[in-house]
Design a protein around this motif. Structure first.
Motif, short mmCIF file in Angstrom:
data_model
loop_
_atom_site.label_atom_id
_atom_site.label_comp_id
_atom_site.label_asym_id
_atom_site.label_seq_id
_atom_site.Cartn_x
_atom_site.Cartn_y
_atom_site.Cartn_z
N ARG A 26 -4.26 -4.28 3.08
CA ARG A 26 -3.45 -3.15 1.95
C ARG A 26 -2.42 -2.36 3.11
O ARG A 26 -1.83 -2.33 2.18
CB ARG A 26 -4.69 -1.80 1.93
N SER A 27 -2.65 -2.41 4.86
CA SER A 27 -1.24 -1.37 5.09
C SER A 27 -0.44 -2.28 5.86
O SER A 27 -0.16 -1.64 6.85
CB SER A 27 -2.11 -0.14 5.77
N GLN A 73 -5.35 8.20 7.60
CA GLN A 73 -4.29 8.05 7.12
C GLN A 73 -4.10 9.02 6.11
O GLN A 73 -3.52 9.64 6.19
CB GLN A 73 -4.46 6.68 5.66
N LYS A 78 -0.32 14.19 6.79
CA LYS A 78 -0.65 15.53 6.82
C LYS A 78 -1.70 16.33 5.30
O LYS A 78 -1.00 17.05 5.28
CB LYS A 78 0.44 16.04 7.13
N MET A 85 -5.86 10.78 -3.40
CA MET A 85 -5.25 9.55 -2.86
C MET A 85 -6.19 8.51 -3.64
O MET A 85 -6.63 7.81 -2.52
CB MET A 85 -6.01 9.61 -0.92
N GLU A 87 -5.70 5.64 -4.12
CA GLU A 87 -5.67 4.30 -4.09
C GLU A 87 -5.74 4.28 -2.89
O GLU A 87 -6.70 2.89 -2.52
CB GLU A 87 -3.74 4.09 -4.37
N LEU A 88 -6.52 5.13 -2.32
CA LEU A 88 -7.47 4.74 -0.36
C LEU A 88 -8.95 4.91 -1.25
O LEU A 88 -9.25 5.05 0.53
CB LEU A 88 -7.27 5.31 0.04
N ALA A 157 5.03 -2.18 10.98
CA ALA A 157 6.26 -2.06 10.77
C ALA A 157 7.20 -2.73 9.90
O ALA A 157 7.45 -1.59 8.82
CB ALA A 157 7.02 -1.76 12.37
N ASN A 158 7.18 -4.35 9.67
CA ASN A 158 7.37 -3.92 8.88
C ASN A 158 7.45 -4.54 7.38
O ASN A 158 7.85 -4.91 6.66
CB ASN A 158 8.31 -5.99 8.95
N ALA A 159 6.14 -4.13 7.49
CA ALA A 159 4.80 -4.02 6.40
C ALA A 159 5.09 -5.61 5.83
O ALA A 159 5.54 -5.96 5.08
CB ALA A 159 5.51 -3.78 5.13
N LEU B 3 1.37 7.20 -5.42
CA LEU B 3 2.03 7.35 -5.19
C LEU B 3 3.61 6.37 -5.02
O LEU B 3 4.48 6.82 -4.58
CB LEU B 3 1.60 7.55 -3.03
N LYS B 16 10.09 6.32 2.63
CA LYS B 16 8.82 5.46 2.48
C LYS B 16 7.49 6.04 1.91
O LYS B 16 7.43 6.79 2.59
CB LYS B 16 9.17 4.58 4.40
N ALA B 19 1.14 5.54 2.39
CA ALA B 19 0.83 4.02 2.21
C ALA B 19 1.39 3.16 1.57
O ALA B 19 2.89 3.18 2.20
CB ALA B 19 -0.54 4.19 1.37
N ARG B 20 0.61 1.95 1.57
CA ARG B 20 2.12 0.65 1.26
C ARG B 20 2.15 0.81 -0.20
O ARG B 20 1.77 0.38 -1.14
CB ARG B 20 0.79 -0.88 1.24
N CYS B 23 9.00 -0.30 0.60
CA CYS B 23 9.54 -0.75 2.39
C CYS B 23 10.96 0.28 2.05
O CYS B 23 11.27 -1.22 1.09
CB CYS B 23 9.43 -1.56 2.81
N TYR B 25 13.88 -1.95 3.73
CA TYR B 25 14.78 -2.55 4.74
C TYR B 25 16.16 -2.32 4.85
O TYR B 25 17.24 -1.76 4.25
CB TYR B 25 14.08 -3.85 4.34
N PRO B 109 8.91 -4.62 -1.47
CA PRO B 109 7.64 -4.13 -1.26
C PRO B 109 7.37 -4.42 -0.18
O PRO B 109 6.07 -4.00 0.46
CB PRO B 109 6.90 -5.05 -2.22
N ALA B 133 13.31 -2.45 9.32
CA ALA B 133 12.48 -1.62 8.32
C ALA B 133 13.12 0.19 8.16
O ALA B 133 13.29 0.19 10.00
CB ALA B 133 11.10 -2.28 8.46
N VAL B 139 6.64 7.68 11.28
CA VAL B 139 6.19 8.63 12.19
C VAL B 139 6.15 9.90 12.45
O VAL B 139 6.32 10.90 11.62
CB VAL B 139 6.94 8.55 13.72
#
Lengths: 398, 139
Positions: A26-27, A73, A78, A85, A87-88, A157-159, B3, B16, B19-20, B23, B25, B109, B133, B139
Motif C-alpha cells: 500500500r505504501s 502512520q 500527527k 483513517m 483507508e488504513l 520516496a518515489n512511490a 484522503l 503530497k 498515505a499513498r 504524488c 513529481y 499516482p 518526487a 518528513v
C-alpha cells in the motif's frame, strides 16, 4: 524446542516474502513493513507458546504487523488516535493473497540500480540479511546494508508502485525480474564459495507459480532446478568435478525430475527463449541419470542457438567445449580465438578451457602456460585443486 | 480513499498526501545548449507547438501542476549565504555541458505513471529528463 516456537519459525521461513509483499504494497514503504513484520514475529514467539498457534498464522501476523504500521502512520500524520483513517483500517483477512510478483517487480524496477535487483530480492522476498547477501556478493555487511537501505528509501520516496504493468509494458519488466533471479544463481560460487543456488531456485519457483503460462519463467525455474540438483556432485573430496565428469548417482533425482517436467511444460507453450535453451542444455546433461550417453550433438545445436539468441561469453565457451567433442580441439580453439581478447583476458573459464584444448592438441608448453593463467585467476580451493592436478599432469609429460 | 479524494479537489497545490494517494513529481529538463545552436526561428515555433501539445495532454489528463522554461545558463546568477554573508556571483553554480533548461511539475499516482509521462516529454527526445518526487509533507 516448543511446538509453537517451531510453528512461528516455520511460518517465518515459508511466508516471509508473502507477508512483506502484502504489508509494503500500500505504501511502497518496505523498511517500515520489515520492522512491523519483525515485531509481529517476536510477538508470535511470546504469545503462541502461551495461547496456542492461531488457526491462520499468516493472517494473524499480517493483522498484528498492519496494526503496527497504522500506529506508525498515525504518528507520522500527527493524527490523534480518535481521528478516522478509514483507508488504513485493517480488514480481517482469512486468505493472505500472494503479491510476491508485485514485490519482485519493485525490486527489479528500472528506476533501481540493476546491481541491486538481486540483493533486494534476496532480502525482501527471501528474508536474507545484509550479512548473508554481502558474503555472496563479496561486499562488506555495512556496505551492503547501506545500499539496501538506499534502494528502499528510493522506492518509498518515489512511490514505486506494487503493481503488475499492463501487457505491453510487462514483458521488459519480467525480463528484469528473471535477470535478477538468474543473477542469484550466477553469483559465482566458484569465486565466493557461498552460492545462492537454493535461494535462486526458491525465487524461480515463486515466479513460475505466479506465471504458469510464461515459457521463460518456467524455463528459468527448470534451469535452476537442474543446477541445484548437482549441488553435491560438483565438489568431491575437495576437488571440483566438471559437469560431464560428475557421478549422476550424486545428483538429486527428485529435483531433476521436477526440472524435466517444468521444461516440458515450458516447451509446450511454444515460445523459445534464452532460459529454456540453457535449461535444455542442462537437460541433455541430466539424461545421464538414466544411463544415457552424453549427446554432444544435441548440446552443440542448443549452444549454437543460445549463442545466436543471447551470446554471452559463457555460452560461447560452452559452445566451444560441445563442438570440440564432435570435431576435436581445433574446432574448439577456433571458437575461443574469435572471442574479444579484452573481455576474456580475466576470465578463468576461458583460460582453463583453452588449456584443455591445447593439451588435446599436444601443445603441452602452451597448455601449461594457460593453466598457469587460469590458476592465477582462481581463488576457490576446490577449483584450484582441479586445475593444479591438470597442470601437474602436463608438466610431468614435458 | 478519503484522503486522496479530498486532495483531488484542490488542484494545482504542491503537496503530497500522507498515505499513498497522489504524488507530485518534478521533471528537470537537461540538455546541451550547443544542440540548439543551429535552430531557425521556424524550428523554435515548431518546438513551441510540440511543448504546447504536451502541456495540453497533461492538462487534459488532469495531472498538470506547473511548468517553465528558462533563459540560458550564461545568464544565471548564483547566490549563497552559507558563509554567513550573502554572496552573489555571475554564472551557474556548476559548469556542465548539459544544463537545466526547464521543468514540469505533475501529480500522478506513482513512479510508473511519472515515467510514462516523462517518456512523452519533448525534452526527452534530445536531452535528459530527471524525475524527482516531491519531499513536501514526507518528513
Amino acid at each position: 524446542m516448543n511446538n509453537a516456537v517451531r510453528a512461528a519459525e516455520n511460518v517465518a521461513r515459508a511466508s516471509y516474502g508473502r507477508l512483506l509483499a502484502i504489508l509494503a504494497s500500500r505504501s511502497s514503504d518496505i523498511a517500515s513493513a520489515e520492522d512491523a513484520l519483525s515485531e509481529a514475529f517476536s510477538k508470535a514467539l511470546t504469545l503462541w507458546p502461551r495461547d496456542g498457534v492461531p488457526d491462520n498464522p499468516d493472517a494473524w501476523l499480517v493483522r498484528v504487523a498492519r496494526n503496527r504500521l497504522i500506529d506508525g502512520q498515525r504518528r507520522n500524520a500527527k493524527l490523534a488516535p480518535e481521528d478516522d483513517m478509514p483507508e488504513l483500517i485493517a480488514e480481517p483477512e482469512t486468505i493472505v493473497p500472494d503479491k510476491r510478483l508485485h514485490l519482485m517487480l519493485v525490486c527489479a524496477h528500472p528506476a533501481i540500480d540493476p546491481k541491486m535487483h538481486t540483493p533486494l530480492m534476496l532480502q525482501c522476498v527471501m528474508g536474507l540479511d545484509a550479512e548473508q547477501i554481502g558474503q555472496a556478493f563479496l561486499v562488506p555487511k555495512a556496505t551492503m546494508a547501506q545500499r539496501l537501505v538506499r534502494a528502499k528509501t528510493k522506492i518509498k520516496a518515489n512511490a514505486v508502485p506494487f503493481a503488475i504493468p499492463a501487457n505491453d509494458k510487462l514483458s521488459p519488466r519480467l525480463e528484469a525480474v528473471m535477470e535478477a533471479i538468474y543473477g542469484a544463481y550466477s553469483v559465482d560460487w566458484l569465486e565466493t564459495g557461498d552460492d545462492l543456488g537454493k535461494e535462486a531456485l526458491f525465487l524461480g519457483d515463486v515466479l513460475s507459480a505466479q506465471l504458469p503460462n510464461n515459457a521463460e519463467a518456467l524455463g528459468l525455474a527448470a534451469l535452476l532446478g537442474f543446477a541445484a540438483a548437482r549441488r553435491d556432485a560438483r565438489i568431491v573430496d575437495g576437488e571440483f568435478v566438471p559437469l560431464d565428469a560428475q557421478n549422476p548417482a550424486l545428483w538429486n533425482e527428485p529435483l531433476i525430475r521436477g526440472a524435466q517436467a517444468m521444461l516440458r511444460r515450458a516447451s509446450a507453450l511454444g515460445q523459445i527463449g534464452r532460459f529454456q535453451l540453457e535449461a535444455a542444455i542442462q537437460a541433455i546433461h541430466a539424461r545421464r541419470i538414466d544411463n544415457e550417453l552424453m549427446d554432444w550433438r544435441g548440446a552443440t545445436q542448443l549452444y549454437a542457438g543460445l549463442c545466436q539468441l543471447y551470446p554471452t561469453l559463457g555460452a560461447q565457451i560452452g559452445y566451444a567445449v560441445a563442438l570440440s567433442h564432435l570435431h576435436g580441439p581445433d574446432a574448439g580453439i577456433a571458437v575461443l580465438d574469435a572471442l574479444p581478447k579484452t573481455q576474456v583476458a580475466g576470465l578463468q573459464s576461458y583460460h582453463a578451457t583453452r588449456a584443455h584444448f591445447l593439451a588435446e592438441q599436444g601443445k603441452l608448453d602452451d597448455a601449461a602456460k594457460s593453466y598457469e593463467t587460469a590458476l592465477a585467476l582462481t581463488f576457490q580451493p576446490a577449483l584450484r585443486v582441479f586445475l593444479q592436478e591438470k597442470q601437474s599432469a602436463i608438466v610431468a609429460q614435458l | 480513499m478519503r484522503l486522496a479524494e479530498s486532495f483531488y479537489g484542490q488542484t494545482s497545490t504542491r503537496q503530497k498526501s500522507g498515505a499513498r494517494g497522489l504524488c507530485v513529481y518534478t521533471f528537470l529538463l537537461y540538455s546541451n545548449p550547443a544542440d540548439f545552436a543551429d535552430m531557425t526561428p521556424e524550428d523554435w515555433v515548431a518546438q513551441k507547438e510540440v511543448y504546447g501539445a504536451y502541456i495540453g495532454a497533461l492538462q487534459q489528463a488532469g495531472v498538470f501542476v506547473d511548468t517553465d522554461w528558462l533563459q540560458g545558463v550564461e545568464t544565471a546568477t548564483t547566490l549563497s549565504a552559507a558563509s554567513g554573508s550573502v554572496k552573489v556571483q555571475d554564472g551557474p553554480f556548476a559548469e556542465t555541458k548539459e544544463t537545466l533548461g526547464g521543468f514540469f511539475v505533475i501529480d500522478v499516482p506513482d513512479l510508473d505513471a511519472a515515467i510514462e509521462w516523462a517518456g512523452k516529454c519533448p525534452a526527452a527526445q534530445f536531452g535528459k529528463v530527471e524525475i524527482r518526487a516531491s519531499a513536501m509533507d514526507s518528513v
